[in-house]
Write a protein that holds these residues in place. Sequence first.
Motif, PDB file in Angstrom:
ATOM      1  N   PHE A   8     -85.440  27.906 149.243  1.00  0.00           N
ATOM      2  CA  PHE A   8     -84.373  27.302 148.753  1.00  0.00           C
ATOM      3  C   PHE A   8     -84.863  25.961 148.429  1.00  0.00           C
ATOM      4  O   PHE A   8     -85.753  25.308 149.419  1.00  0.00           O
ATOM      5  CB  PHE A   8     -82.850  27.231 149.635  1.00  0.00           C
ATOM      6  CG  PHE A   8     -82.252  26.146 148.482  1.00  0.00           C
ATOM      7  CD1 PHE A   8     -80.993  26.986 147.722  1.00  0.00           C
ATOM      8  CD2 PHE A   8     -82.046  24.789 148.979  1.00  0.00           C
ATOM      9  CE1 PHE A   8     -80.722  25.855 146.541  1.00  0.00           C
ATOM     10  CE2 PHE A   8     -80.857  24.656 148.491  1.00  0.00           C
ATOM     11  CZ  PHE A   8     -79.974  25.068 147.351  1.00  0.00           C
ATOM     12  N   GLU A   9     -84.806  25.777 146.862  1.00  0.00           N
ATOM     13  CA  GLU A   9     -85.157  23.909 146.587  1.00  0.00           C
ATOM     14  C   GLU A   9     -83.756  22.712 147.086  1.00  0.00           C
ATOM     15  O   GLU A   9     -82.747  23.539 146.530  1.00  0.00           O
ATOM     16  CB  GLU A   9     -85.383  23.721 145.125  1.00  0.00           C
ATOM     17  CG  GLU A   9     -85.544  22.724 144.691  1.00  0.00           C
ATOM     18  CD  GLU A   9     -86.163  22.075 142.774  1.00  0.00           C
ATOM     19  OE1 GLU A   9     -85.603  21.370 142.464  1.00  0.00           O
ATOM     20  OE2 GLU A   9     -86.044  23.316 142.130  1.00  0.00           O
ATOM     21  N   ILE A  10     -84.507  21.944 147.607  1.00  0.00           N
ATOM     22  CA  ILE A  10     -82.852  20.922 147.913  1.00  0.00           C
ATOM     23  C   ILE A  10     -83.168  20.371 146.954  1.00  0.00           C
ATOM     24  O   ILE A  10     -83.867  19.303 146.792  1.00  0.00           O
ATOM     25  CB  ILE A  10     -83.382  20.764 149.100  1.00  0.00           C
ATOM     26  CG1 ILE A  10     -84.027  21.607 150.318  1.00  0.00           C
ATOM     27  CG2 ILE A  10     -82.763  19.439 149.636  1.00  0.00           C
ATOM     28  CD1 ILE A  10     -84.182  21.555 152.077  1.00  0.00           C
ATOM     29  N   LYS A  11     -81.986  20.077 146.882  1.00  0.00           N
ATOM     30  CA  LYS A  11     -81.305  18.950 145.501  1.00  0.00           C
ATOM     31  C   LYS A  11     -81.539  17.573 146.140  1.00  0.00           C
ATOM     32  O   LYS A  11     -81.128  16.932 145.421  1.00  0.00           O
ATOM     33  CB  LYS A  11     -79.543  19.151 145.060  1.00  0.00           C
ATOM     34  CG  LYS A  11     -79.761  21.452 144.960  1.00  0.00           C
ATOM     35  CD  LYS A  11     -80.843  21.473 143.489  1.00  0.00           C
ATOM     36  CE  LYS A  11     -80.569  22.979 144.097  1.00  0.00           C
ATOM     37  NZ  LYS A  11     -82.158  23.659 143.097  1.00  0.00           N
ATOM     38  N   GLY A  12     -81.521  17.212 147.201  1.00  0.00           N
ATOM     39  CA  GLY A  12     -81.304  16.124 147.761  1.00  0.00           C
ATOM     40  C   GLY A  12     -80.815  15.593 149.287  1.00  0.00           C
ATOM     41  O   GLY A  12     -80.577  16.534 149.702  1.00  0.00           O
ATOM     42  N   ASP A  13     -79.863  14.247 149.385  1.00  0.00           N
ATOM     43  CA  ASP A  13     -79.707  14.088 150.498  1.00  0.00           C
ATOM     44  C   ASP A  13     -78.501  15.300 151.111  1.00  0.00           C
ATOM     45  O   ASP A  13     -78.066  16.005 150.152  1.00  0.00           O
ATOM     46  CB  ASP A  13     -79.673  12.564 150.634  1.00  0.00           C
ATOM     47  CG  ASP A  13     -78.626  12.637 149.819  1.00  0.00           C
ATOM     48  OD1 ASP A  13     -78.103  12.828 149.286  1.00  0.00           O
ATOM     49  OD2 ASP A  13     -78.517  10.699 149.765  1.00  0.00           O
ATOM     50  N   THR A  14     -77.955  14.129 151.718  1.00  0.00           N
ATOM     51  CA  THR A  14     -76.452  15.733 152.543  1.00  0.00           C
ATOM     52  C   THR A  14     -75.311  14.202 152.525  1.00  0.00           C
ATOM     53  O   THR A  14     -75.085  14.469 153.277  1.00  0.00           O
ATOM     54  CB  THR A  14     -76.777  15.749 153.698  1.00  0.00           C
ATOM     55  OG1 THR A  14     -78.505  16.403 153.810  1.00  0.00           O
ATOM     56  CG2 THR A  14     -75.727  16.974 154.082  1.00  0.00           C
ATOM     57  N   PRO A  15     -74.664  13.723 151.760  1.00  0.00           N
ATOM     58  CA  PRO A  15     -73.702  12.898 151.394  1.00  0.00           C
ATOM     59  C   PRO A  15     -72.601  14.144 151.536  1.00  0.00           C
ATOM     60  O   PRO A  15     -72.088  15.437 151.052  1.00  0.00           O
ATOM     61  CB  PRO A  15     -73.356  13.031 150.023  1.00  0.00           C
ATOM     62  CG  PRO A  15     -74.070  14.174 149.080  1.00  0.00           C
ATOM     63  CD  PRO A  15     -75.137  13.760 149.690  1.00  0.00           C
ATOM     64  N   TYR A  16     -71.168  13.870 152.140  1.00  0.00           N
ATOM     65  CA  TYR A  16     -69.887  14.435 152.822  1.00  0.00           C
ATOM     66  C   TYR A  16     -69.829  14.681 151.164  1.00  0.00           C
ATOM     67  O   TYR A  16     -67.961  15.214 151.417  1.00  0.00           O
ATOM     68  CB  TYR A  16     -69.492  13.668 154.042  1.00  0.00           C
ATOM     69  CG  TYR A  16     -68.438  14.826 154.002  1.00  0.00           C
ATOM     70  CD1 TYR A  16     -68.171  16.228 154.341  1.00  0.00           C
ATOM     71  CD2 TYR A  16     -66.784  13.551 154.064  1.00  0.00           C
ATOM     72  CE1 TYR A  16     -66.644  16.578 154.384  1.00  0.00           C
ATOM     73  CE2 TYR A  16     -65.788  14.579 154.578  1.00  0.00           C
ATOM     74  CZ  TYR A  16     -65.349  15.975 154.031  1.00  0.00           C
ATOM     75  OH  TYR A  16     -64.591  16.270 154.657  1.00  0.00           O
ATOM     76  N   ILE A  17     -69.655  13.455 150.244  1.00  0.00           N
ATOM     77  CA  ILE A  17     -68.328  12.840 149.922  1.00  0.00           C
ATOM     78  C   ILE A  17     -69.324  12.622 148.427  1.00  0.00           C
ATOM     79  O   ILE A  17     -70.692  12.148 148.654  1.00  0.00           O
ATOM     80  CB  ILE A  17     -67.385  12.161 149.811  1.00  0.00           C
ATOM     81  CG1 ILE A  17     -66.258  12.419 150.644  1.00  0.00           C
ATOM     82  CG2 ILE A  17     -66.753  11.661 148.035  1.00  0.00           C
ATOM     83  CD1 ILE A  17     -65.306  11.502 150.959  1.00  0.00           C
ATOM     84  N   GLY A  18     -69.842  13.970 147.481  1.00  0.00           N
ATOM     85  CA  GLY A  18     -70.564  13.111 145.990  1.00  0.00           C
ATOM     86  C   GLY A  18     -72.247  14.535 146.212  1.00  0.00           C
ATOM     87  O   GLY A  18     -71.839  15.285 146.566  1.00  0.00           O
ATOM     88  N   LEU A  19     -72.634  13.870 145.192  1.00  0.00           N
ATOM     89  CA  LEU A  19     -73.724  15.354 144.987  1.00  0.00           C
ATOM     90  C   LEU A  19     -74.842  14.496 145.300  1.00  0.00           C
ATOM     91  O   LEU A  19     -75.229  13.063 145.830  1.00  0.00           O
ATOM     92  CB  LEU A  19     -74.159  15.551 143.072  1.00  0.00           C
ATOM     93  CG  LEU A  19     -72.857  16.017 142.441  1.00  0.00           C
ATOM     94  CD1 LEU A  19     -72.516  16.031 140.778  1.00  0.00           C
ATOM     95  CD2 LEU A  19     -72.205  17.115 143.024  1.00  0.00           C
ATOM     96  N   PRO A  20     -75.954  15.045 146.417  1.00  0.00           N
ATOM     97  CA  PRO A  20     -76.925  14.920 145.903  1.00  0.00           C
ATOM     98  C   PRO A  20     -77.833  14.342 145.715  1.00  0.00           C
ATOM     99  O   PRO A  20     -78.140  14.277 144.478  1.00  0.00           O
ATOM    100  CB  PRO A  20     -77.492  16.361 146.923  1.00  0.00           C
ATOM    101  CG  PRO A  20     -77.066  17.615 145.992  1.00  0.00           C
ATOM    102  CD  PRO A  20     -75.577  16.695 145.928  1.00  0.00           C
ATOM    103  N   LYS A  21     -78.531  13.822 146.559  1.00  0.00           N
ATOM    104  CA  LYS A  21     -79.847  13.065 145.287  1.00  0.00           C
ATOM    105  C   LYS A  21     -80.668  12.453 146.070  1.00  0.00           C
ATOM    106  O   LYS A  21     -80.738  11.932 147.697  1.00  0.00           O
ATOM    107  CB  LYS A  21     -79.134  11.496 145.123  1.00  0.00           C
ATOM    108  CG  LYS A  21     -78.924  10.473 145.636  1.00  0.00           C
ATOM    109  CD  LYS A  21     -78.373   9.563 144.992  1.00  0.00           C
ATOM    110  CE  LYS A  21     -77.889   7.390 145.998  1.00  0.00           C
ATOM    111  NZ  LYS A  21     -77.195   8.287 147.529  1.00  0.00           N
TER     112      LYS A  21
END
Length: 264
Positions: free
Chosen positions: A220-233
Amino acid sequence: MQNSFVKKIILSALLSGVFFYGYAQEQPGKVPEPMPMKPQMTEFWEPEPKVVTPGAVPSNLVVPPPSDAIVLFDGKDLSKWKGKDGEAKWRVSDGVFTVNKGTGDIETKQTFEDYQLHIEWRIPADIQGESQARGNSGIFMQGIYELQVLDSYNNRTYSNGQAGSIYKQTRPLVNAMRKPGEWQVYDVIYTAPRFKEDGSLFSPAYITVMHNGVLIQNHFEIKGDTPYIGLPKYTKHGKGPIKLQDHGDPSKPISFRNIWLREL
């Protein structure tokens, strides 16, 4: 799975668009403020992963690590781990260590990039609670990218937040949980992201996960970091530790054993 992730982004954009339109109608000539995101915007409940019963394994069976492995927990102490104040304060007993609620996350003193990781964890047999409040923890690759730990045996929650999910990004392919009180096994193949000199992403992180011998994440291609709120970057970083989460779950704490890693 990626389609579900794209749908979430589109939904968020549509919701934001409605907000912008309403704001512009009420405040002509003013630049609208972005709509604040809520945790529910990055949670999806469907499709629910199919349940697959893994093969039976004696609970006392501990497979020894290969000859080239870095043993991160040998059943004796947490000398290879550290906590928020320096010392790892989780409890060690009978070859197992257990989350000591309120002492904070722990992470390896050593940092890594690409690796094969083996880790075993156990939900208490008398676990209480439901959804996310049922033995919640997490294993963070390089201290950033979370592989969810949770009791997902007859415990419904959002699909990209159940055991084996890459938290808030993708659900596991199937639900391969054993019952509470039995040992769960994750075998992980992880490839770290690479960054350009200017800090932009050159190549993303990838992860493959076997849960109790069943494939649940397939490169799986990880989309970014692990925020609880918001989108990964992504934010540029180098090597990082293996981090285990003290979630502060009110239910009984999770235990871990037999943790080792092979650098790739």
